[in-house]
Write an enzyme that holds these catalytic residues in place. Structure first.
Site, PDB file in Angstrom:
ATOM      1  N   HIS A  10      -7.645   9.293  -1.132  1.00  0.00           N
ATOM      2  CA  HIS A  10      -7.259   9.737   0.681  1.00  0.00           C
ATOM      3  C   HIS A  10      -8.339  10.257   1.582  1.00  0.00           C
ATOM      4  O   HIS A  10      -8.058   9.331   2.860  1.00  0.00           O
ATOM      5  CB  HIS A  10      -5.943  10.036   0.434  1.00  0.00           C
ATOM      6  N   ASP A  68       0.556  -1.349   0.102  1.00  0.00           N
ATOM      7  CA  ASP A  68       0.022  -0.649   0.043  1.00  0.00           C
ATOM      8  C   ASP A  68       0.714   1.139  -0.366  1.00  0.00           C
ATOM      9  O   ASP A  68       1.525   1.411   1.283  1.00  0.00           O
ATOM     10  CB  ASP A  68      -1.084   0.206   1.550  1.00  0.00           C
ATOM     11  N   GLY A 101       4.396   2.965  15.711  1.00  0.00           N
ATOM     12  CA  GLY A 101       5.743   2.568  17.043  1.00  0.00           C
ATOM     13  C   GLY A 101       5.598   2.878  17.947  1.00  0.00           C
ATOM     14  O   GLY A 101       6.000   2.131  18.871  1.00  0.00           O
ATOM     15  N   GLN A 103     -10.179   2.252   4.137  1.00  0.00           N
ATOM     16  CA  GLN A 103      -9.036   2.223   5.123  1.00  0.00           C
ATOM     17  C   GLN A 103      -9.127   3.658   5.928  1.00  0.00           C
ATOM     18  O   GLN A 103      -9.296   4.564   5.556  1.00  0.00           O
ATOM     19  CB  GLN A 103      -7.434   2.529   3.997  1.00  0.00           C
ATOM     20  N   TYR A 163       3.488  10.276  -0.898  1.00  0.00           N
ATOM     21  CA  TYR A 163       4.774   9.564   0.132  1.00  0.00           C
ATOM     22  C   TYR A 163       5.774   9.865  -0.761  1.00  0.00           C
ATOM     23  O   TYR A 163       6.162   9.566  -1.636  1.00  0.00           O
ATOM     24  CB  TYR A 163       4.011   8.001  -0.383  1.00  0.00           C
ATOM     25  N   ASN A 186      -9.785   7.155   5.520  1.00  0.00           N
ATOM     26  CA  ASN A 186     -10.441   7.488   6.551  1.00  0.00           C
ATOM     27  C   ASN A 186     -11.663   9.208   6.331  1.00  0.00           C
ATOM     28  O   ASN A 186     -12.061   9.643   6.333  1.00  0.00           O
ATOM     29  CB  ASN A 186      -9.557   9.435   6.775  1.00  0.00           C
ATOM     30  N   PRO A 194      -1.579   0.113  12.777  1.00  0.00           N
ATOM     31  CA  PRO A 194      -1.965   0.100  13.546  1.00  0.00           C
ATOM     32  C   PRO A 194      -0.890  -0.439  14.591  1.00  0.00           C
ATOM     33  O   PRO A 194      -1.189  -0.745  15.831  1.00  0.00           O
ATOM     34  CB  PRO A 194      -1.781  -1.964  12.858  1.00  0.00           C
ATOM     35  N   LEU A 195      -0.108  -0.109  13.712  1.00  0.00           N
ATOM     36  CA  LEU A 195       1.252   0.174  15.894  1.00  0.00           C
ATOM     37  C   LEU A 195       0.775   0.967  16.145  1.00  0.00           C
ATOM     38  O   LEU A 195       2.503   2.209  16.734  1.00  0.00           O
ATOM     39  CB  LEU A 195       2.845  -0.794  14.960  1.00  0.00           C
ATOM     40  N   ALA A 196       0.538   2.246  15.944  1.00  0.00           N
ATOM     41  CA  ALA A 196      -0.232   3.501  16.269  1.00  0.00           C
ATOM     42  C   ALA A 196       1.381   4.672  15.998  1.00  0.00           C
ATOM     43  O   ALA A 196       1.922   4.511  17.646  1.00  0.00           O
ATOM     44  CB  ALA A 196      -0.236   3.514  17.779  1.00  0.00           C
TER      45      ALA A 196
END
Length: 311
Positions: free
Chosen positions: A118, A51, A208, A174, A56, A149, A204-206
């Protein structure tokens, strides 16, 4: 190999791994050599879902991914996003056309598997956006489309309009979802069911925060994105308590906090994949010991604060 079944994007019969590689670092803090290694390692471990987005690295992420998958395009599923690029901003047909052309060129492909808006564009009629998506699916330029979003009411609005127009419906949503903001999933759960959509869990890991390195957002270094405004939503007692529970449960189960945090999310069948941003292949390897099907409900409930202990 990762020990869980791939999930189908039902409308197009597309099989994707439930761990997806996020490309926000590609071409920025991850060099093109890094990206090449990440893609090769991912395919070796059965991860086929990537993705990215046109903004980016100002297009560098798509370009680096395009180089990395060249010659093995048939083995990967590519999702990208549009709508924020200053040169093609919004979700009007003209802007979408320019965005798609640029993304296809950078990705070195003639189709995109999952093309995503997006964020909603209030300045453009939804009908214009949906009709463009539907046309491109029919023409084979994209295989499916999704929205990012969005709130619950917006999800149903997009689906109802697509249905009323008699064309192809969105495939996925997403949104940021992790164990710290799990209520964000619960708020859209009924809409996902009503529209028969899958959820792609971003962050999903905020960023880090759930890696096990930190006990709270106050522990992150000043150079970390969460030290600024992006961390404001995590500066509360709830976040600190969830992280403490995660670290304790990980110790008891001999798991890494990162893996356990992803397993909790992946235990939810509504979630197609978790999208984890990667800088190097070693990071990917550390996340390939996922066994969400083996995770007990009492562990999930404990981490999410629904029960007092693991006993």
């Amino acid at each position: 190999m990762i020990d869980f079944n791939s999930h189908f994007l039902e409308t197009i019969g597309l099989r994707v791994s439930r761990l997806a590689v996020g490309g926000s670092h590609f071409g920025v803090s991850a060099s093109r050599k890094d990206v090449m290694r990440i893609v090769s390692t991912a395919l070796d471990f059965g991860v086929n879902f990537f993705d990215t987005a046109d903004i980016y690295g100002k297009g560098e992420s798509e370009s680096a991914l395009g180089d990395a998958v060249y010659g093995r395009r048939h083995r990967v599923v590519i999702a990208t996003k549009f709508g924020h690029d200053e040169e093609a901003k919004g979700a009007g047909r003209a802007a979408m056309t320019r965005s798609l052309h640029n993304s296809l060129k950078r990705l070195k492909t003639d189709y995109i598997d999952l093309y995503q808006l997006h964020a909603p564009d209030p300045s453009t009629p939804i009908e214009e956006t949906i009709s463009t998506f539907q046309l491109w699916v029919k023409e084979g330029k994209i295989r499916s489309y999704g929205i990012c979003n969005v709130r619950s009411s917006e999800i149903e609005h997009y689906c109802n309009i697509a249905r009323a127009m008699g064309g192809i419906l969105p495939t996925s949503i997403q949104n940021p979802v992790n164990i710290l903001n799990y209520q964000s999933y619960e708020e859209i759960r009924s809409s996902l069911s009503t529209c028969q959509l899958g959820l792609l869990a971003a962050l999903p890991l905020a960023r880090g925060l759930l890696s096990g390195r930190y006990r709270s957002v106050l522990d992150v270094p000043r150079t970390h994105p969460l030290s600024g405004y992006k961390g404001l939503g995590y500066r509360n007692a709830h976040t600190k308590k969830i992280i403490e529970r995660l670290i304790y449960a990980a110790q008891q189960l001999n798991r890494s906090p990162s893996v356990l945090a992803l397993e909790v999310i992946l235990s939810n069948k509504d979630i197609i994949s978790v999208l984890v941003g990667m800088r190097h292949s070693e990071q990917l390897i550390s996340l390939t010991e996922l066994h969400p099907s083996l995770l007990q409900k009492q562990t999930i409930d404990y981490i999410l604060g629904r029960r007092l202990s693991l006993d």
